[in-house]
Design a protein around this motif. Sequence first.
Motif, PDB file in Angstrom:
ATOM      1  N   TRP A 223      43.869  37.452  36.838  1.00 53.46           N
ATOM      2  CA  TRP A 223      43.855  36.058  36.382  1.00 53.46           C
ATOM      3  C   TRP A 223      45.072  35.321  36.948  1.00 53.46           C
ATOM      4  CZ3 TRP A 223      46.153  32.134  33.681  1.00 53.46           C
ATOM      5  CH2 TRP A 223      45.321  31.167  33.104  1.00 53.46           C
TER       6      TRP A 223
ATOM      7  N   ASN B 295      44.682  32.383  39.687  1.00 55.64           N
ATOM      8  CA  ASN B 295      45.029  31.051  39.191  1.00 55.64           C
ATOM      9  C   ASN B 295      46.434  30.611  39.573  1.00 55.64           C
ATOM     10  OD1 ASN B 295      42.688  30.099  37.294  1.00 55.64           O
ATOM     11  ND2 ASN B 295      42.959  32.275  36.844  1.00 55.64           N
TER      12      ASN B 295
ATOM     13  N   SER C  91      38.550  29.752  35.375  1.00 55.39           N
ATOM     14  CA  SER C  91      39.735  30.604  35.512  1.00 55.39           C
ATOM     15  C   SER C  91      39.341  32.079  35.535  1.00 55.39           C
ATOM     16  CB  SER C  91      40.740  30.332  34.387  1.00 55.39           C
ATOM     17  OG  SER C  91      40.201  30.653  33.122  1.00 55.39           O
TER      18      SER C  91
ATOM     19  N   ARG D 247      37.933  32.861  38.971  1.00 53.80           N
ATOM     20  CA  ARG D 247      39.002  33.097  39.950  1.00 53.80           C
ATOM     21  C   ARG D 247      39.604  34.490  39.782  1.00 53.80           C
ATOM     22  NH1 ARG D 247      39.548  27.382  39.063  1.00 53.80           N
ATOM     23  NH2 ARG D 247      40.968  27.675  37.299  1.00 53.80           N
TER      24      ARG D 247
END
Length: 205
Positions: free
Chosen positions: A101, A105, A186, A189
């Motif tokens: 994450w 991000n 998110s 990603r």
Amino acid sequence: MPLQNRVTPTGEIIATPHRGMFTGNRGIIHDPATKTLLKKRWSSPAWIICLCEFRGWRRPVMARRSWTELFFLDEATAFAAGHRPCFFCRRDDANRFRAAWEKGNGASKVSAKTIDAELHRERLDRGKKRLHALPMPLAQLPDGAMVQQGEESFLTRKGRPLLWSPAGYTHAAHELANPMLLTPPSTLRALSAGYQPALHPTALD
């Protein structure tokens, strides 16, 4: 009669005899006296994905005023609904998810609370499931991402859509035209950055 405790990719909670691979919760959202859901569908911004078995502990489902046991077909379904791995019973997976994450991000040293706040913004639109435009063609979505077209939800695997059902996945009978993204951006990603969600065996056939 099955309890109303199975979560769909859109975040709806339905009654079905199919149990699924994971459990989890959104806080206390049931009445233990009747084992039925309250009107609210969450009481905490921490929506988590837990193991069905951990250290031999067993919880009677909806039997007490503690967190409401929800169930998911697989991790991709839970992600689509807006949940993330639990840092208690799934610490290794949760740390892998956090690392992906952060990478996906462009963040560093994020807390579970930070992830929860972002997911809460991405998963809901005035109390209902928030849909997002695809950031890339369907064939380029990472394995485990989920999309919605009409009333149907689809898992993407190897660039192809698989139709979701409470029992598992089947090959899509038609090409998708202008589907919307169910998986929070998110989380998407994080999948693109390398996190590999646990998928139901029917997605692997």
